[in-house]
Design an enzyme around this catalytic site. Sequence first.
Site, PDB file in Angstrom:
ATOM      1  CG  HIS A  60     -15.631  30.713  24.703  1.00 27.63           C
ATOM      2  ND1 HIS A  60     -15.567  30.501  26.061  1.00 27.63           N
ATOM      3  CD2 HIS A  60     -15.833  29.483  24.163  1.00 27.63           C
ATOM      4  CE1 HIS A  60     -15.723  29.216  26.334  1.00 27.63           C
ATOM      5  NE2 HIS A  60     -15.901  28.576  25.181  1.00 27.63           N
ATOM      6  CG  HIS A  62     -15.797  25.652  20.755  1.00 21.97           C
ATOM      7  ND1 HIS A  62     -14.813  25.104  21.539  1.00 21.97           N
ATOM      8  CD2 HIS A  62     -16.685  26.216  21.620  1.00 21.97           C
ATOM      9  CE1 HIS A  62     -15.096  25.311  22.820  1.00 21.97           C
ATOM     10  NE2 HIS A  62     -16.228  25.994  22.891  1.00 21.97           N
ATOM     11  CG  LEU A  63     -12.300  28.668  14.823  1.00 26.04           C
ATOM     12  CD1 LEU A  63     -10.990  29.362  14.478  1.00 26.04           C
ATOM     13  CD2 LEU A  63     -13.428  29.235  13.958  1.00 26.04           C
ATOM     14  CG  ASP A 152     -14.528  25.777  26.845  1.00 25.88           C
ATOM     15  OD1 ASP A 152     -15.154  25.969  27.902  1.00 25.88           O
ATOM     16  OD2 ASP A 152     -15.056  25.851  25.727  1.00 25.88           O
ATOM     17  CG  HIS A 179     -16.160  24.586  31.167  1.00 25.95           C
ATOM     18  ND1 HIS A 179     -16.979  24.544  30.058  1.00 25.95           N
ATOM     19  CD2 HIS A 179     -16.757  23.796  32.095  1.00 25.95           C
ATOM     20  CE1 HIS A 179     -18.025  23.759  30.310  1.00 25.95           C
ATOM     21  NE2 HIS A 179     -17.907  23.293  31.537  1.00 25.95           N
ATOM     22  CG  HIS A 232     -19.213  29.223  29.240  1.00 24.80           C
ATOM     23  ND1 HIS A 232     -19.091  28.631  30.460  1.00 24.80           N
ATOM     24  CD2 HIS A 232     -18.488  28.475  28.379  1.00 24.80           C
ATOM     25  CE1 HIS A 232     -18.325  27.559  30.348  1.00 24.80           C
ATOM     26  NE2 HIS A 232     -17.937  27.447  29.095  1.00 24.80           N
ATOM     27  CG  ASP A 305     -19.396  28.533  24.385  1.00 23.63           C
ATOM     28  OD1 ASP A 305     -18.547  27.888  23.726  1.00 23.63           O
ATOM     29  OD2 ASP A 305     -19.916  28.077  25.424  1.00 23.63           O
ATOM     30  CG  HIS A 309     -22.374  20.342  18.199  1.00 23.74           C
ATOM     31  ND1 HIS A 309     -21.228  19.654  18.516  1.00 23.74           N
ATOM     32  CD2 HIS A 309     -22.631  21.148  19.254  1.00 23.74           C
ATOM     33  CE1 HIS A 309     -20.799  20.030  19.713  1.00 23.74           C
ATOM     34  NE2 HIS A 309     -21.638  20.948  20.185  1.00 23.74           N
ATOM     35  CG  PHE A 323     -24.166  20.014  26.489  1.00 25.07           C
ATOM     36  CD1 PHE A 323     -25.204  20.589  27.210  1.00 25.07           C
ATOM     37  CD2 PHE A 323     -23.717  18.745  26.851  1.00 25.07           C
ATOM     38  CE1 PHE A 323     -25.774  19.915  28.284  1.00 25.07           C
ATOM     39  CE2 PHE A 323     -24.276  18.063  27.929  1.00 25.07           C
ATOM     40  CZ  PHE A 323     -25.313  18.648  28.639  1.00 25.07           C
TER      41      PHE A 323
HETATM   42  O1  DOR Z   1     -22.210  23.976  25.120  1.00 22.41           O
HETATM   43  C1  DOR Z   1     -21.004  23.824  25.082  1.00 22.41           C
HETATM   44  N1  DOR Z   1     -20.392  23.395  23.951  1.00 22.41           N
HETATM   45  N2  DOR Z   1     -20.286  24.091  26.167  1.00 22.41           N
HETATM   46  C2  DOR Z   1     -18.971  23.831  26.236  1.00 22.41           C
HETATM   47  O2  DOR Z   1     -18.386  24.072  27.269  1.00 22.41           O
HETATM   48  C3  DOR Z   1     -18.266  23.195  25.110  1.00 22.41           C
HETATM   49  C4  DOR Z   1     -18.967  23.443  23.838  1.00 22.41           C
HETATM   50  C5  DOR Z   1     -18.528  22.558  22.708  1.00 22.41           C
HETATM   51  O3  DOR Z   1     -17.317  22.382  22.520  1.00 22.41           O
HETATM   52  O4  DOR Z   1     -19.371  22.046  21.975  1.00 22.41           O
HETATM   53 ZN    ZN Z   2     -17.056  25.889  28.149  1.00 26.79          ZN
END
Ligand code: DOR
Ligand code: ZN
Length: 434
Positions: A60, A62-63, A152, A179, A232, A305, A309, A323
């Site tokens: 899990h 996020h690239l 997701d 999700h 998650h 996860d 950001h 988030f």
């Molecule tokens: O905290 C999160 N950030 N939860 C998610 O389901 C997506 C993720 C994101 O892509 O930033």
């Molecule tokens: Zn998620």
Amino acid sequence: MTLLIKNGLVIDPANNRSEILDILLIGKKIIKVAKGIGDDVGEIIDARDRIILPGLVDMHVHLREPGREDKETIQTGTLAALKGGITSVLAMPNTFPPPDSVESVSLVKSIIKKTAQANVYICGAITKGRLGRELADIAVLKKEGVLAISDDGSSIDSDALMFSVFKNAKNEDILVICHSEDKVLSNSGVVNLGLTSTRMGLRGISSESEYKRVKRDIELAEKIGARVHIAHVSCKESVAIIREAKKRGAKVTSETAPHYFALTEEDVLGYDTNKKMNPPLRGRDDVAAIKQGLSDGTIDAIASDHAPHTENEKDIEFERSEFGVIGLETELSAAITELVGNRILDWAGIVRRMSLNPAKILGIDRGTLSEGAVADIVIVDPKKEWRVIKEEFVSKSRNCAFLGKKLKGVVEYTICAGKVVYASASTDKEHYRA
Ligand code: DOR
Ligand code: ZN
């Protein structure tokens, strides 16, 4: 290239092994795992007092590329992964465009081919544009090589649509990663509902918003006999629902992330946006249940996860900030500190949750140190402590929930397909590429 790793404690639950051995690598493969392999061969790594694990598989991540290269790229994200001992990642589909068609999957594949520093597998989108309305063509995505599908970031609200998703997924024998969240019940919350939301004066996200959807997703998948993976997991009720479903024989697997077993909702009371993620940090009972679920196998996998950001999106008022937290560079140490340190899992348990099980769930030939296997290997100094500081991240982003914390366990070497691709500053071979 020939590489000999000497005298490390080899942890390989796939072969029921936890003993001090040598490992000989030739080319991309593990050739021999045995005691006292002669050292008249190529390069040698002395792994005395070190632990040797199969390269970690993080399912899990996020690239962010394509579309949000200001947060992370496939190159920076995979370099961060290597520093964390992770040799394979599943790239989640929260990108612009999301991988929902031949063209968009081909685009990701071409970037991976040019820039990825670790193995990157693709999770396709369930719906076109990840908008929760029209289904993407799963057969086409599968043909393009995606290993799973997920929307997701959100859940599919319509039961009827989700039923079709599982039906198609069953036909194509593809994994659906959920999700699980009812956004109506989440009520635009930003922290856990209860004492924390009250004390902070913020809207709360109930556990109900998660576990009701977990229950629905499992029950729909079960009706069809499709494979479902719950992403998650954060609350005690979800753990109980998954445990019961497994007992019934449902084809369900699940993951949690280090922040859900190492931190509680009390950690967010200082309004630190680096502790803001979705689902939110929960109560002590929930953390205890997550640990129990990890130890009894209800929770199959630990995944980061990793959700990078920019500072502009994080270093602002709590309610407005995004988030998500980064985790590739801290997840192994967080697991060693919290789970091995507190005897919740032993080393074999760590390998199962962070390498062998995710590899099995995704159906990839990783997660073991068998002779003949691809040589994806991590060498860890299990006793060394380090402090998590902003300046040392390889990731493009800094939004880590463990900032300032002291963690135990340092990745000394990461080897991918027989090549040393990361060596820590504490080794005499500080380089990313041999
Ligand atoms: O905290 C999160 N950030 N939860 C998610 O389901 C997506 C993720 C994101 O892509 O930033
Ligand atoms: Zn998620």
